[in-house]
Design a protein around this motif. Structure first.
Motif, PDB file in Angstrom:
ATOM      1  N   THR A 116     115.604  68.827 164.706  1.00 18.21           N
ATOM      2  CA  THR A 116     115.377  70.274 164.842  1.00 18.21           C
ATOM      3  C   THR A 116     113.876  70.559 164.990  1.00 18.21           C
ATOM      4  O   THR A 116     113.475  71.322 165.869  1.00 18.21           O
ATOM      5  N   GLY A 117     113.062  69.899 164.161  1.00 14.90           N
ATOM      6  CA  GLY A 117     111.601  70.101 164.259  1.00 14.90           C
ATOM      7  C   GLY A 117     111.083  69.648 165.612  1.00 14.90           C
ATOM      8  O   GLY A 117     110.261  70.324 166.239  1.00 14.90           O
ATOM      9  N   ASN A 118     111.590  68.509 166.085  1.00 18.18           N
ATOM     10  CA  ASN A 118     111.125  67.989 167.379  1.00 18.18           C
ATOM     11  C   ASN A 118     111.570  68.886 168.530  1.00 18.18           C
ATOM     12  O   ASN A 118     110.821  69.101 169.492  1.00 18.18           O
ATOM     13  N   MET A 119     112.788  69.424 168.418  1.00 20.97           N
ATOM     14  CA  MET A 119     113.255  70.330 169.483  1.00 20.97           C
ATOM     15  C   MET A 119     112.415  71.603 169.494  1.00 20.97           C
ATOM     16  O   MET A 119     112.112  72.140 170.559  1.00 20.97           O
ATOM     17  N   GLU A 120     112.031  72.072 168.292  1.00 27.91           N
ATOM     18  CA  GLU A 120     111.165  73.271 168.252  1.00 27.91           C
ATOM     19  C   GLU A 120     109.830  72.984 168.925  1.00 27.91           C
ATOM     20  O   GLU A 120     109.295  73.820 169.645  1.00 27.91           O
ATOM     21  N   VAL A 121     109.297  71.772 168.694  1.00 31.81           N
ATOM     22  CA  VAL A 121     108.023  71.408 169.340  1.00 31.81           C
ATOM     23  C   VAL A 121     108.194  71.430 170.851  1.00 31.81           C
ATOM     24  O   VAL A 121     107.374  72.020 171.579  1.00 31.81           O
ATOM     25  N   LEU A 122     109.252  70.796 171.326  1.00 36.30           N
ATOM     26  CA  LEU A 122     109.453  70.740 172.783  1.00 36.30           C
ATOM     27  C   LEU A 122     109.690  72.138 173.353  1.00 36.30           C
ATOM     28  O   LEU A 122     109.165  72.478 174.418  1.00 36.30           O
ATOM     29  N   ALA A 123     110.464  72.954 172.630  1.00 33.14           N
ATOM     30  CA  ALA A 123     110.741  74.306 173.126  1.00 33.14           C
ATOM     31  C   ALA A 123     109.470  75.146 173.166  1.00 33.14           C
ATOM     32  O   ALA A 123     109.245  75.926 174.086  1.00 33.14           O
ATOM     33  N   ARG A 124     108.596  74.959 172.158  1.00 35.96           N
ATOM     34  CA  ARG A 124     107.388  75.801 172.079  1.00 35.96           C
ATOM     35  C   ARG A 124     106.219  75.261 172.898  1.00 35.96           C
ATOM     36  O   ARG A 124     105.458  76.017 173.474  1.00 35.96           O
ATOM     37  N   TYR A 125     106.060  73.912 172.867  1.00 33.81           N
ATOM     38  CA  TYR A 125     104.829  73.349 173.451  1.00 33.81           C
ATOM     39  C   TYR A 125     105.081  72.434 174.641  1.00 33.81           C
ATOM     40  O   TYR A 125     104.127  71.960 175.254  1.00 33.81           O
ATOM     41  N   GLY A 126     106.346  72.132 174.937  1.00 31.72           N
ATOM     42  CA  GLY A 126     106.639  71.184 176.007  1.00 31.72           C
ATOM     43  C   GLY A 126     106.469  71.798 177.387  1.00 31.72           C
ATOM     44  O   GLY A 126     106.640  73.006 177.575  1.00 31.72           O
ATOM     45  N   SER A 127     106.135  70.937 178.378  1.00 26.36           N
ATOM     46  CA  SER A 127     106.082  71.402 179.771  1.00 26.36           C
ATOM     47  C   SER A 127     107.527  71.503 180.276  1.00 26.36           C
ATOM     48  O   SER A 127     108.454  70.994 179.641  1.00 26.36           O
ATOM     49  N   GLU A 128     107.692  72.129 181.432  1.00 23.27           N
ATOM     50  CA  GLU A 128     109.047  72.270 181.988  1.00 23.27           C
ATOM     51  C   GLU A 128     109.688  70.891 182.188  1.00 23.27           C
ATOM     52  O   GLU A 128     110.859  70.685 181.900  1.00 23.27           O
ATOM     53  N   GLU A 129     108.875  69.947 182.661  1.00 24.38           N
ATOM     54  CA  GLU A 129     109.378  68.588 182.905  1.00 24.38           C
ATOM     55  C   GLU A 129     109.790  67.901 181.590  1.00 24.38           C
ATOM     56  O   GLU A 129     110.842  67.263 181.500  1.00 24.38           O
ATOM     57  N   GLN A 130     108.952  68.064 180.563  1.00 23.14           N
ATOM     58  CA  GLN A 130     109.265  67.470 179.250  1.00 23.14           C
ATOM     59  C   GLN A 130     110.546  68.080 178.680  1.00 23.14           C
ATOM     60  O   GLN A 130     111.369  67.387 178.088  1.00 23.14           O
ATOM     61  N   LYS A 131     110.700  69.370 178.885  1.00 24.82           N
ATOM     62  CA  LYS A 131     111.907  70.030 178.371  1.00 24.82           C
ATOM     63  C   LYS A 131     113.146  69.486 179.065  1.00 24.82           C
ATOM     64  O   LYS A 131     114.165  69.223 178.438  1.00 24.82           O
ATOM     65  N   LYS A 132     113.003  69.325 180.384  1.00 24.88           N
ATOM     66  CA  LYS A 132     114.162  68.839 181.159  1.00 24.88           C
ATOM     67  C   LYS A 132     114.530  67.427 180.713  1.00 24.88           C
ATOM     68  O   LYS A 132     115.694  67.112 180.495  1.00 24.88           O
ATOM     69  N   GLN A 133     113.496  66.591 180.576  1.00 26.57           N
ATOM     70  CA  GLN A 133     113.772  65.183 180.277  1.00 26.57           C
ATOM     71  C   GLN A 133     114.232  64.953 178.835  1.00 26.57           C
ATOM     72  O   GLN A 133     115.088  64.113 178.579  1.00 26.57           O
ATOM     73  N   TRP A 134     113.642  65.683 177.879  1.00 25.95           N
ATOM     74  CA  TRP A 134     113.913  65.354 176.473  1.00 25.95           C
ATOM     75  C   TRP A 134     114.593  66.462 175.690  1.00 25.95           C
ATOM     76  O   TRP A 134     115.470  66.189 174.872  1.00 25.95           O
ATOM     77  N   LEU A 135     114.195  67.713 175.935  1.00 20.03           N
ATOM     78  CA  LEU A 135     114.795  68.790 175.138  1.00 20.03           C
ATOM     79  C   LEU A 135     116.274  68.980 175.496  1.00 20.03           C
ATOM     80  O   LEU A 135     117.117  69.127 174.609  1.00 20.03           O
ATOM     81  N   GLU A 136     116.572  68.942 176.787  1.00 22.82           N
ATOM     82  CA  GLU A 136     117.963  69.210 177.187  1.00 22.82           C
ATOM     83  C   GLU A 136     118.949  68.210 176.584  1.00 22.82           C
ATOM     84  O   GLU A 136     119.946  68.608 175.990  1.00 22.82           O
ATOM     85  N   PRO A 137     118.689  66.872 176.710  1.00 25.77           N
ATOM     86  CA  PRO A 137     119.635  65.945 176.061  1.00 25.77           C
ATOM     87  C   PRO A 137     119.652  66.035 174.536  1.00 25.77           C
ATOM     88  O   PRO A 137     120.677  65.780 173.917  1.00 25.77           O
ATOM     89  N   LEU A 138     118.520  66.452 173.945  1.00 22.84           N
ATOM     90  CA  LEU A 138     118.522  66.638 172.483  1.00 22.84           C
ATOM     91  C   LEU A 138     119.397  67.835 172.114  1.00 22.84           C
ATOM     92  O   LEU A 138     120.184  67.783 171.170  1.00 22.84           O
ATOM     93  N   LEU A 139     119.257  68.911 172.876  1.00 24.73           N
ATOM     94  CA  LEU A 139     120.075  70.097 172.605  1.00 24.73           C
ATOM     95  C   LEU A 139     121.555  69.813 172.818  1.00 24.73           C
ATOM     96  O   LEU A 139     122.414  70.380 172.145  1.00 24.73           O
ATOM     97  N   ALA A 140     121.836  68.897 173.737  1.00 28.77           N
ATOM     98  CA  ALA A 140     123.236  68.544 174.008  1.00 28.77           C
ATOM     99  C   ALA A 140     123.764  67.543 172.974  1.00 28.77           C
ATOM    100  O   ALA A 140     124.950  67.214 172.984  1.00 28.77           O
ATOM    101  N   GLY A 141     122.879  67.049 172.120  1.00 28.21           N
ATOM    102  CA  GLY A 141     123.289  66.076 171.095  1.00 28.21           C
ATOM    103  C   GLY A 141     123.575  64.702 171.685  1.00 28.21           C
ATOM    104  O   GLY A 141     124.263  63.891 171.072  1.00 28.21           O
ATOM    105  N   GLU A 142     123.006  64.432 172.861  1.00 31.43           N
ATOM    106  CA  GLU A 142     123.273  63.136 173.520  1.00 31.43           C
ATOM    107  C   GLU A 142     122.303  62.054 173.059  1.00 31.43           C
ATOM    108  O   GLU A 142     122.632  60.884 173.068  1.00 31.43           O
ATOM    109  N   ILE A 143     121.077  62.475 172.747  1.00 33.51           N
ATOM    110  CA  ILE A 143     120.085  61.516 172.271  1.00 33.51           C
ATOM    111  C   ILE A 143     119.526  62.022 170.944  1.00 33.51           C
ATOM    112  O   ILE A 143     119.788  63.159 170.545  1.00 33.51           O
TER     113      ILE A 143
END
Ligand SMILES: Cc1cc2nc3c(=O)[nH]c(=O)nc-3n(C[C@H](O)[C@H](O)[C@H](O)COP(=O)(O)OP(=O)(O)OC[C@H]3O[C@@H](n4cnc5c(N)ncnc54)[C@H](O)[C@@H]3O)c2cc1C
Length: 408
Positions: free
Chosen positions: A104-131
């Motif tokens: 949850t803390g890491n997803m908040e970091v990506l949501a707040r400070y991540g670039s669009e590319e970082q969000k696509k690569q890492w936030l989306e699969p984290l939000l989906a619970g895949e990784i």
């Protein structure tokens, strides 16, 4: 301050409580059995976890954290508090709803400070619970409660950054689904004290990343999640993996640790509630020296004190959440520090009384009390030791009287 629950929260509370009773509590034992049946406790996830996750997702009980974000369920911290509390009643609860630390803390970091590319690569699969993800800040060689001591280096080399360092207590790194680490290190040792640090995304399969060992907590390995000692040896990642920008590591840590800390507190209140419930049920069913244990005055005092302690901690948590929602995480730092001291100590006291009331059963793993106690004890250290939070509270208090220079 109005701490009453909105209609939306009341409905979610009811739904979540029903889900816990139908799917989570009955499967705590199944989860443990499946984990132990595997060839290794670290190579696969008990299938029951994925089954519960799919059901939670279908029920709309997914990513309930993440306030002020286009992602998540659109709840405020205050609205999330009673829900996170319910999840925290079970050691396996938070993951079922994709609301567990450190993701949850890491997803908040990506949501707040991540670039669009970082969000696509890492936030989306984290939000989906895949990784899953881990957070690598603490180092064995320095007192890491003072983050300015961190020694790992993050050095720019052309289009890449090179990372070197040894980290430990990177929670979650043992999970076979853990693909990404947020690593904190120094990118400029000549900059101002709080601008030397950066945070960078490191895929765990990058050459040079070695998980050296998993650290047990009071004998619990916490598999398959675990707490890892990791070596980063000349690890090269693309420059785009830098989060927000060089020198922003400290600022991100402040942003990350607020929500992460209060989530721990909310879960601890749930663990304490569960312990008190277990205590009350147990003492009404056991007879010693001719009367029910519940009829002993001392036991009634434990129960009363536990209820008082839980209510106090809950109110302070709600106040901290309210502050985060209304004036922001930075302005709420005193309340976050206060609750981070109060909640683990409160939970330890309540769980300890419940263990005592259970007799020998309390320290066995037939009940979850011992595991909850071990977890609560670590939270007097993890995300900052009590003493460091107290220091912060004292500093803010003293500042009110304009006696500058007492505590830096
Ligand atoms: C189960 C568990 C999970 C963790 N997960 C993570 C994770 O995922 N990622 C991560 O990076 N880290 C993690 N940590 C590490 C945790 O955040 C650190 O242990 C904590 O910040 C303390 O740092 P340290 O261990 O280096 O202790 P030190 O900094 O060496 O401090 C030792 C003790 O010194 C005392 N002390 C320090 N400063 C002061 C002060 N100002 N005044 C008085 N006393 C003081 C405190 O009693 C403190 O406990 C985890 C730890 C545990 C136990």
């Amino acid at each position: 301050m109005d701490f009453s629950y909105s209609e939306k929260v009341l409905k979610l509370k009811e739904k979540l409580t029903d889900f816990m009773e139908e799917h989570v509590y009955p499967n705590e034992k199944v989860y443990k059995e499946q984990l132990n049946q595997q060839a290794s406790r670290w190579t696969a996830i008990p299938p029951i976890m994925e089954e519960m996750k799919q059901k939670a997702k279908a029920a709309g009980l997914w990513n309930l954290f993440l306030p002020e974000s286009e992602y998540g369920a659109g709840l405020t911290n205050q609205e999330y508090a009673p829900l996170c509390e319910i999840m925290g009643r079970s050691m396996i609860g938070p993951e079922v709803f994709n609301c567990s630390a450190p993701d949850t803390g890491n997803m908040e970091v990506l949501a707040r400070y991540g670039s669009e590319e970082q969000k696509k690569q890492w936030l989306e699969p984290l939000l989906a619970g895949e990784i899953r993800s881990c957070f690598s800040m603490t180092e064995p060689d320095v007192a890491s409660s003072d983050a300015t001591n961190i020694q790992s280096s993050i050095v720019r080399d052309g289009d890449e950054y090179v990372i070197n360092g040894r980290k430990w207590w990177s929670s979650g790194a043992g999970d076979p689904r853990c693909e990404i680490a947020i690593v904190m290190g120094k990118s400029d040792t000549t900059a101002a004290k709080h601008e030397q640090q950066s945070m960078i995304l490191v895929p765990l399969d990058t050459p040079g990343v070695t998980i050296e060992r998993m650290l047990p907590v009071f004998g619990y390995d916490d598999a398959p999640h675990g707490h890892a000692e990791i070596i980063y040896d000349n690890v090269r990642v693309p420059a785009e993996n830098m989060l927000w920008g060089e020198g922003k590591g400290f600022a991100i840590a402040q942003g990350r640790l607020g929500p992460g800390r209060i989530h721990h507190c909310m879960r601890l209140i749930g663990a304490a509630e569960q312990a008190l419930e277990d205590l009350c049920k147990r003492v009404q069913n056991r007879v010693a020296f001719g009367k029910k244990v519940a009829e002993q005055g001392v036991v009634q005092e434990w129960i009363a004190d536990a209820r008082i302690d839980i209510e106090q901690a809950r109110l302070l948590t709600l106040k901290a959440a309210y502050m985060m929602d209304t004036v922001g995480n930075k302005e709420a730092k005193a309340e976050i520090a206060m609750i981070k001291v109060v909640a683990p100590n409160m939970a330890l006291k309540v769980i300890d009384r419940a263990i005592q009331a259970h007799g020998g059963a309390g320290v066995s793993d037939d009940f979850t009390l011992a595991n909850h106690w071990a977890n609560a004890r670590t939270l007097r250290l993890a995300d900052g030791p009590d003493e460091v939070h107290r220091r912060q509270i004292a500093k803010l208090e003293l500042r009110k009287y304009k006696k500058e220079g007492i505590l830096k």
